[in-house]
Design a protein around this motif. Structure first.
Motif, PDB file in Angstrom:
ATOM      1  N   PRO A  19       0.846  -1.203   0.000  1.00 19.72           N
ATOM      2  CA  PRO A  19       0.000   0.000   0.000  1.00 19.72           C
ATOM      3  C   PRO A  19       0.882   1.255   0.000  1.00 19.72           C
ATOM      4  O   PRO A  19       2.016   1.223   0.473  1.00 19.72           O
ATOM      5  N   LYS A  20       0.325   2.306  -0.541  1.00 21.24           N
ATOM      6  CA  LYS A  20       1.051   3.578  -0.550  1.00 21.24           C
ATOM      7  C   LYS A  20       1.116   4.110   0.877  1.00 21.24           C
ATOM      8  O   LYS A  20       0.175   3.959   1.659  1.00 21.24           O
ATOM      9  N   ILE A  40       0.818   6.988   3.322  1.00 13.35           N
ATOM     10  CA  ILE A  40       0.067   8.250   3.274  1.00 13.35           C
ATOM     11  C   ILE A  40       0.251   9.018   4.580  1.00 13.35           C
ATOM     12  O   ILE A  40       0.154   8.428   5.668  1.00 13.35           O
ATOM     13  N   LEU A  98       2.325   9.834  -0.488  1.00 14.07           N
ATOM     14  CA  LEU A  98       1.298  10.863  -0.653  1.00 14.07           C
ATOM     15  C   LEU A  98       1.179  11.657   0.647  1.00 14.07           C
ATOM     16  O   LEU A  98       1.241  11.085   1.739  1.00 14.07           O
ATOM     17  N   PHE A 117      -1.460  14.369   2.303  1.00 14.05           N
ATOM     18  CA  PHE A 117      -2.732  15.086   2.190  1.00 14.05           C
ATOM     19  C   PHE A 117      -2.781  16.137   3.287  1.00 14.05           C
ATOM     20  O   PHE A 117      -2.647  15.814   4.471  1.00 14.05           O
ATOM     21  N   LEU A 176      -6.232  10.191 -12.204  1.00 16.66           N
ATOM     22  CA  LEU A 176      -6.057  11.137 -11.107  1.00 16.66           C
ATOM     23  C   LEU A 176      -7.241  11.035 -10.148  1.00 16.66           C
ATOM     24  O   LEU A 176      -8.388  10.885 -10.589  1.00 16.66           O
ATOM     25  N   VAL A 215      -7.098   5.966  -4.352  1.00 15.47           N
ATOM     26  CA  VAL A 215      -5.751   6.459  -4.062  1.00 15.47           C
ATOM     27  C   VAL A 215      -4.702   5.422  -4.441  1.00 15.47           C
ATOM     28  O   VAL A 215      -3.653   5.741  -5.012  1.00 15.47           O
ATOM     29  N   GLU A 216      -5.000   4.173  -4.126  1.00 16.76           N
ATOM     30  CA  GLU A 216      -4.021   3.118  -4.381  1.00 16.76           C
ATOM     31  C   GLU A 216      -3.826   2.878  -5.878  1.00 16.76           C
ATOM     32  O   GLU A 216      -2.751   2.505  -6.328  1.00 16.76           O
ATOM     33  N   THR A 217      -4.881   3.090  -6.672  1.00 19.48           N
ATOM     34  CA  THR A 217      -4.778   2.817  -8.109  1.00 19.48           C
ATOM     35  C   THR A 217      -4.455   4.057  -8.928  1.00 19.48           C
ATOM     36  O   THR A 217      -4.008   3.941 -10.072  1.00 19.48           O
ATOM     37  N   ALA A 218      -4.655   5.239  -8.369  1.00 20.75           N
ATOM     38  CA  ALA A 218      -4.435   6.464  -9.143  1.00 20.75           C
ATOM     39  C   ALA A 218      -2.940   6.749  -9.300  1.00 20.75           C
ATOM     40  O   ALA A 218      -2.130   6.368  -8.458  1.00 20.75           O
ATOM     41  N   ASP A 219      -2.624   7.464 -10.364  1.00 20.08           N
ATOM     42  CA  ASP A 219      -1.241   7.902 -10.555  1.00 20.08           C
ATOM     43  C   ASP A 219      -0.903   9.035  -9.602  1.00 20.08           C
ATOM     44  O   ASP A 219       0.259   9.220  -9.227  1.00 20.08           O
ATOM     45  N   ASN A 220      -1.906   9.815  -9.240  1.00 23.43           N
ATOM     46  CA  ASN A 220      -1.685  10.859  -8.249  1.00 23.43           C
ATOM     47  C   ASN A 220      -3.025  11.266  -7.657  1.00 23.43           C
ATOM     48  O   ASN A 220      -4.086  11.023  -8.254  1.00 23.43           O
ATOM     49  N   ARG A 248      10.444  12.979  -7.034  1.00 24.53           N
ATOM     50  CA  ARG A 248       9.107  13.379  -7.465  1.00 24.53           C
ATOM     51  C   ARG A 248       8.890  14.882  -7.395  1.00 24.53           C
ATOM     52  O   ARG A 248       8.155  15.444  -8.180  1.00 24.53           O
ATOM     53  N   LEU A 295       0.635  17.676 -11.494  1.00 27.06           N
ATOM     54  CA  LEU A 295      -0.037  16.537 -10.841  1.00 27.06           C
ATOM     55  C   LEU A 295       0.191  15.272 -11.661  1.00 27.06           C
ATOM     56  O   LEU A 295       0.522  14.209 -11.122  1.00 27.06           O
ATOM     57  N   VAL A 296       0.010  15.403 -12.953  1.00 25.98           N
ATOM     58  CA  VAL A 296       0.195  14.260 -13.872  1.00 25.98           C
ATOM     59  C   VAL A 296       1.649  13.783 -13.833  1.00 25.98           C
ATOM     60  O   VAL A 296       1.924  12.587 -13.897  1.00 25.98           O
ATOM     61  N   GLY A 321       3.441  13.710 -11.356  1.00 24.33           N
ATOM     62  CA  GLY A 321       3.619  12.894 -10.158  1.00 24.33           C
ATOM     63  C   GLY A 321       4.121  13.636  -8.937  1.00 24.33           C
ATOM     64  O   GLY A 321       4.504  13.015  -7.946  1.00 24.33           O
ATOM     65  N   ARG A 322       4.101  14.977  -8.983  1.00 24.59           N
ATOM     66  CA  ARG A 322       4.535  15.733  -7.814  1.00 24.59           C
ATOM     67  C   ARG A 322       3.655  15.383  -6.614  1.00 24.59           C
ATOM     68  O   ARG A 322       2.439  15.215  -6.762  1.00 24.59           O
TER      69      ARG A 322
END
Lengths: 128, 137, 108
Positions: free
Chosen positions: A2-3, A5, A124, A126, B7, B125-130, C2, C99-100, C102-103
């Motif tokens: 998992p990412k 976060i 990530l 947030f 996204l 979130v897990e599948t998105a590129d960002n 990134r 965003l695309v 990947g930042r």
């Protein structure tokens, strides 16, 4: 995998009476329950969420009493007990007159200059 | 190699309250126009953006009737984004946080939206590129 | 590497210094990649030359790229000739592109 976060929580005491919790901490709990690898950083006024003894009980509107007031310190503690790493910005706590003894056990102090290093650990970030 | 990305966005603000809503929708619109797939998770007040019972009004202060005012209702913007995605061959998944919908009583949403939970946001979130979370204040 | 996209929607008259401090410290670290501060909505207000612009100029000196949403500028009648040189007016597409790319993206 998992990412990883990081939730940076800044907004504090926003609609917490109506919601009976903080909706970002709640969201974090829910995501953790769904399998997220999530950590929390409390900053700004949200450092107060780690203060022990917050009491929002006793409100009523007409005859309608609130029976389940928010218990934000307990919610933060519960996150930690679920394995969510919780940090708070030391300078923000100090600016608000808080000492380590005011806080619940669990959240870890982080200096502002350690932020880049913390953010680098996550896929990530947030900002709430 | 495909340049199409996925996204994910999270929106929180209720309609007619914050400029963030407009900027969020602008980003989503742009992403779809560029052919990317988009997942939107509406949390808290943002679940009202898609509420089907929004209605336009006239504007006496501006001296305009309903037709002249052409008042935008966010539900129409969302419906337009759903249509845009279909035209571009992009996938737009618009998820409404179910508990947020219930507590606000906005269960009637425009076509193209689905009910979901934080677990669905996590999946996106897990599948998105960002992913970009646009918080409320 | 990134890099970071920090989207600032609030103006610094209201107190955004912690977000600017974050941008600065991320830029200093450098090893995580470039840092872009993207101003939108009221976040563009200090880009019109004024006392608050100094914070933005200082950030640029510290290696933060500063972009401002053209629409937000136009909405507030901030002509390009009034912008401090450190701020570049761009279409919102630029934020989407980052965003695309990947930042890691944070919104304030």
């Amino acid at each position: 995998m998992p990412k990883k976060i990081l939730h940076i929580v800044e907004s504090a005491y926003r609609a917490t009476i109506e919601e009976q919790d903080d909706t970002v901490l709640w969201f974090t709990h829910a995501m953790k329950g769904a399998g997220a690898d999530v950590s929390v950083l409390l900053r700004g006024n949200a450092v107060n969420y780690a203060v022990e003894g917050q009491d929002a009980s006793g409100l009523s509107f007409g005859a309608r009493k609130q029976t389940q007031p928010p218990r934000l310190d307990a919610d933060v503690a519960k996150l930690a007990s679920k394995g969510v790493e919780v940090f708070y910005i030391a300078e923000d706590a100090q600016a608000r007159g808080l000492q380590a003894t005011d806080l619940i056990g669990g959240p870890k102090s982080l200096a502002k200059n350690e932020l880049p290093g913390l953010l680098a650990r996550f896929d990530l970030v947030f900002h709430w | 190699m495909s340049t199409k990305k996925h996204l994910a966005f999270l929106l929180m603000d209720a309609p007619y309250e914050q400029a963030r809503t407009t900027t969020g929708l602008r980003l989503i619109d742009l992403a779809l126009k560029k052919g990317h797939d988009v997942t939107v998770f509406c949390y808290e007040g943002a679940v009202a953006l898609a509420f089907a019972k929004q209605a336009p009004h006239a504007n006496a202060v501006h001296g305009r009737d309903v037709e002249q005012e052409d008042h935008p209702n966010p539900k129409d913007w969302i419906a337009a984004l759903v249509k845009l995605a279909a035209e571009k061959g992009s996938k737009l998944t618009w998820i409404q946080c179910g508990l947020c919908v219930d507590e606000r009583g906005v269960g009637e949403a425009v076509q193209g939206t689905v009910r979901g939970s934080p677990a669905d946001f996590l999946k996106a979130v897990e599948t998105a590129d960002n992913t970009l979370v646009i918080p409320t204040q | 590497m990134r890099g970071y996209l920090l989207i600032e929607s609030r103006d610094s008259f209201e107190g955004t210094s912690h977000f600017f401090d974050l941008a600065r410290s991320l830029a200093h670290e450098a090893k995580e990649g470039p840092v872009t501060l993207f101003l939108v909505e009221n976040g563009v207000l200090p880009a019109r030359r004024c006392y608050a612009s100094e914070q933005l100029a200082a950030l640029a000196k510290d290696g933060v790229e500063i972009l401002a949403d053209e629409f937000s500028l136009r909405e507030r009648a901030i002509g390009r000739e009034r912008l401090i040189p450190e701020v570049k007016a761009v279409a919102l597409d630029a934020a989407l592109d980052l965003l695309v790319e990947g930042r890691k993206a944070l919104w304030h």
